[in-house]
Enzyme design. Structure first.
Site, PDB file in Angstrom:
ATOM      1  N   ASP A   1      17.736  30.486  57.898  1.00 17.15           N
ATOM      2  CA  ASP A   1      18.476  29.532  57.099  1.00 17.15           C
ATOM      3  C   ASP A   1      19.283  30.372  56.099  1.00 17.15           C
ATOM      4  OD1 ASP A   1      17.554  26.277  55.739  1.00 17.15           O
ATOM      5  OD2 ASP A   1      19.465  27.316  55.848  1.00 17.15           O
TER       6      ASP A   1
HETATM    7  C1  GLC Z   1      21.311  24.987  54.323  1.00 16.67           C
HETATM    8  C2  GLC Z   1      20.231  24.156  54.978  1.00 16.67           C
HETATM    9  C3  GLC Z   1      20.262  24.183  56.481  1.00 16.67           C
HETATM   10  C4  GLC Z   1      21.707  24.304  56.956  1.00 16.67           C
HETATM   11  C5  GLC Z   1      22.201  25.669  56.521  1.00 16.67           C
HETATM   12  C6  GLC Z   1      23.650  25.923  56.939  1.00 16.67           C
HETATM   13  O1  GLC Z   1      20.751  25.716  53.257  1.00 16.67           O
HETATM   14  O2  GLC Z   1      18.892  24.433  54.583  1.00 16.67           O
HETATM   15  O3  GLC Z   1      19.621  22.991  56.950  1.00 16.67           O
HETATM   16  O4  GLC Z   1      21.768  24.176  58.362  1.00 16.67           O
HETATM   17  O5  GLC Z   1      22.068  25.881  55.135  1.00 16.67           O
HETATM   18  O6  GLC Z   1      24.502  25.110  56.230  1.00 16.67           O
END
Ligand code: GLC
Length: 723
Positions: A271
């Site tokens: 993430d």
């Molecule tokens: C965010 C979220 C995740 C998302 C990622 C990309 O922090 O936790 O669910 O897909 O970043 O945007």
């Protein structure tokens, strides 16, 4: 992408991947494990546009996040394909969580429909729109089981039940991916967030999760296992620790369970800056350590932070990461790109780009919105409203004429296509009525209500109060709205409250004074029209709650699939020494599975196809039929969701008092009956133990099977499992 009936892409493209790997330098391999973001829209820090272009040209970039548009993505793709040494294409990823141009209701709303077809429609429309705009990978479905309404991301989940989350995760994965990832209307899906993110202490985002092995495996992992078995292409690691070990560096979950036990051969992506955050967790000493811990634990691609690409070469030279692990991660990324058809067709046809919601897409979003709504109360038959009325209907409250009801994690569409407003939709639904409007001011709203025959009062949460990093310690209606409800109630005129929110709310201080209450969640681009469809009965409300509504924050966590405890509280007893609150009534305000209709239904006792089954027979795949009759006993056609629950009253791990193991939504005409057949098998009648190596057991003894229209179902049959 493992599907029992289909080979893994790493098998399908084994030769192509091997051949390409053999020509790659270590630096180029590490580049494939890097995803950078074009904008800073979805996390801390800003965009990385300069780094993106430089790395793409140098062939040192695997993927780009937060850039869409056929022309924009093609421009970057040409840098990677035509300027770099090996011409390996980029894969463009975006959070298409519940819509790209056409914003569907939030996932928690879709879960309320208890209808897999509803999520398939969202996924298919979203995939088509996103793919035509250069996106090949969505970071969806989110499948974090949670009973934490303070946590803003409950809006993105399918609620507190593992089975419902699993069924919908599979449906959404298949809707995004179809049978061919290279098709021009499909995208790779991503099962997230691996794992147990929904268990954050206090509901505070990114917070600690300390969970037993049995609860990890019985409660949080089932949706991910179902998605992996359905062939989900990628998995995203979670920000939280799992019993002290951060999910981004957790070999037990990322490799032990996901890759070894389950055979997942797709890509595990971090993430946002999750690799670098291993330092803040107090788990990695520095960036190099974070890269080593993450890659070695089983992470394959790093999002936004650049620790693996930055330290990988030195780590390899120092023997702190292995070439085998590095090549395995790169092979997974390359196989995904082959499966997506990126090597054959790296560019997007700019002439075929979908640039706005089609009428069909809007119709799908509108019907999904209506099917996702839950009728919580309807005393005195205030609903449905009369579409032929020539009387006066007042539409009041802060959301009466609101056009931003897309909810959290809405796609690019929310910036271009406002939601349909409720006021206009009521006017269209009741053309002969006089429809008046008042906003959030209690006095004006009360005045409008006094002058009307019936009032529609729209209250709830702005979308900003929902989603990531949007945690509320108090989950009552925002300031002033309870007073607004009281002012309208004080007029003594009929009214209905429409709730527009992204989480369960504590509504105890006003719900008794409200005759009719409709949970509409954040319904997306067609919001107002979908609400009006339900208010006027064009669509009969048939949704059910996928989450419990607590009476008070102090009661959290409160959820249906709970343990009995050694001193369960029987509300009929005045026994002191039991598990209860001195200052709060027992149980939630509204239970999991609750939802009313404009008609009435009865369900019969569950009838077992056989009274007993052997553990061995179950192990051999035998399933037991359970038949349940359901009848529409009212005057209007309507939908009912018949639910099947099991409870093992004696087991070596204390079992939840109810576990959902089947549901079916049916539409019945007045007087119509139908017999539904469910089946129960090994995966319904056993449970995982606390054994870290993963031990699933089915224990001989009685299993109670319940059928009904909520988790309060009492109609029971008992199945005997024999040795
Ligand atoms: C965010 C979220 C995740 C998302 C990622 C990309 O922090 O936790 O669910 O897909 O970043 O945007």
């Amino acid at each position: 992408m493992h599907r029992p009936d289909r080979p893994h892409p790493t098998e399908v493209y084994e030769n192509e991947v091997k051949e390409l790997l053999s020509r790659m330098t270590v630096e180029e391999k590490l580049g494939q494990l890097q995803q950078l973001t074009w904008t800073g829209d979805t996390g801390p820090g800003g965009g990385q546009t300069e780094e993106v272009e430089r790395a793409a040209r140098a062939g040192l970039l695997g993927s780009v996040l937060n850039l869409h548009g056929a022309a924009h993505t093609n421009t970057l793709q040409r840098m990677a394909v035509e300027e770099s040494r090996l011409g390996i294409p980029l894969v463009f990823g975006l959070d298409v969580i519940h819509g790209f141009w056409t914003t569907f209701p939030i996932p928690l709303a879709q879960a309320s429909a208890f209808d897999p077809e509803v999520v398939v429609r969202d996924a298919e429309v979203s995939a088509k729109e996103a793919r035509s705009n250069g996106i090949r990978w969505t970071f969806s479905p989110m499948m974090d089981v949670t009973h934490e309404p303070r946590w803003g991301r409950i809006a993105e989940s399918c609620g507190e039940d593992p089975y419902l989350n699993a069924v919908l995760a599979v449906a959404k994965t298949r809707g995004y991916q179809g049978d061919d990832l290279a098709a021009d209307d499909r995208v790779a899906a991503c099962a997230k967030h691996f794992v147990a993110y929904g268990g954050a202490e206090g509901g505070r985002d990114y917070n600690t999760v300390d969970v037993s092995e049995q609860r990890l495996r019985n409660h949080y992992l089932p949706p991910f296992k179902a998605a992996v078995d359905a062939g989900v292409a990628t998995v995203m690691a979670a920000f939280n620790t799992v019993s002290g070990v951060p999910a981004h560096g957790n070999p037990h979950t990322l490799t032990g369970i996901l890759k070894e036990e389950w055979g997942f051969d797709g890509v595990v992506v971090s993430d946002y800056t999750g690799v670098e955050e291993l330092i803040a967790h107090g788990y990695a000493a520095d960036g190099a350590d974070a890269a080593r811990l993450a890659l070695t634990a089983g992470l394959d691609m790093e999002m936004v932070s650049t620790r693996i690409a930055g330290h990988g070469e030195q780590l390899l030279a120092d023997g702190l990461i292995t070439e085998e692990r590095l090549d395995d991660a790169v092979a997974r990324v390359l196989a995904l790109k082959f499966a997506l058809g990126l090597f054959d067709h790296p560019y997007t046809d700019e002439s075929a780009a979908i640039d706005e919601p089609t009428p069909e897409a809007r119709a799908a979003a509108r019907d999904t919105g209506a099917r996702s709504m839950v009728l919580l109360k309807n005393d005195g038959g205030v609903l449905p409203l009369d579409a032929t009325s020539s009387g006066t209907i007042a539409v009041v409250g802060p959301f009466a004429d609101h056009t931003d009801l897309h909810g959290t994690w809405a796609g690019p569409g929310c910036r271009r296509f406002p939601s349909a407003g409720l006021l206009d939709a009521v006017r269209a639904a009741a053309p002969d009525a006089t429809v008046t409007h008042a906003g959030a001011d209690a006095e004006a709203a009360a005045e409008a209500a006094r002058a009307a025959d019936v009032t529609v009062l729209a209250v709830g949460e702005e979308p900003e109060l929902s989603g990531e990093a949007a945690v509320r310690a108090d989950i009552a209606l925002p300031e002033g709205q309870a007073e607004l409800i009281a002012a309208v109630a004080a007029t003594g005129k009929p009214f209905v409250v429409v709730l527009l929110n992204g989480r369960p709310l504590t509504i105890g201080d006003w719900v008794d004074g409200v005759p009719a209450l409709l949970e509409a969640w954040h319904p997306g681009i067609e919001a107002g029209r979908a609400i009006a469809d339900v208010l006027f009965g064009a669509v009969a409300p048939g949704g059910k709650l996928p989450v419990s509504f607590p009476r008070a924050v102090g009661q959290i966590p409160v959820y249906y699939n709970r343990e009995s405890t050694g001193r369960p509280h029987d509300p009929r007893s005045d026994e002191k020494y039991v598990s209860k609150y001195l200052d709060l009534a027992d149980g939630p305000q509204f239970v999991f599975g609750h939802g009313l209709s404009y008609t009435t239904f009865t369900t019969g006792e569950p009838v077992l196809g056989q009274p007993s089954v052997g553990v061995g027979e179950l192990g051999d795949g035998q399933r037991i039929d359970v038949r349940v009759a359901v009848t529409n006993t009212g005057e209007r056609t309507g939908d009912e969701v018949v639910q099947l629950y099991v409870h093992d009253p004696v087991a070596s791990i204390a079992q939840p008092v109810r576990r959902l193991r089947g549901f079916e939504r049916v539409t019945l005409a007045p007087g119509e009956s139908r017999e539904l057949t469910f089946t129960l098998g090994a995966d319904d009648l056993g449970f995982w133990t606390n054994d870290q190596s993963g031990r699933y057991v089915i224990e001989p003894g009685a299993i109670d099977v319940y059928a009904g229209t909520s988790s309060r179902a009492e109609a029971r049959a008992t199945l005997t499992v024999t040795r």
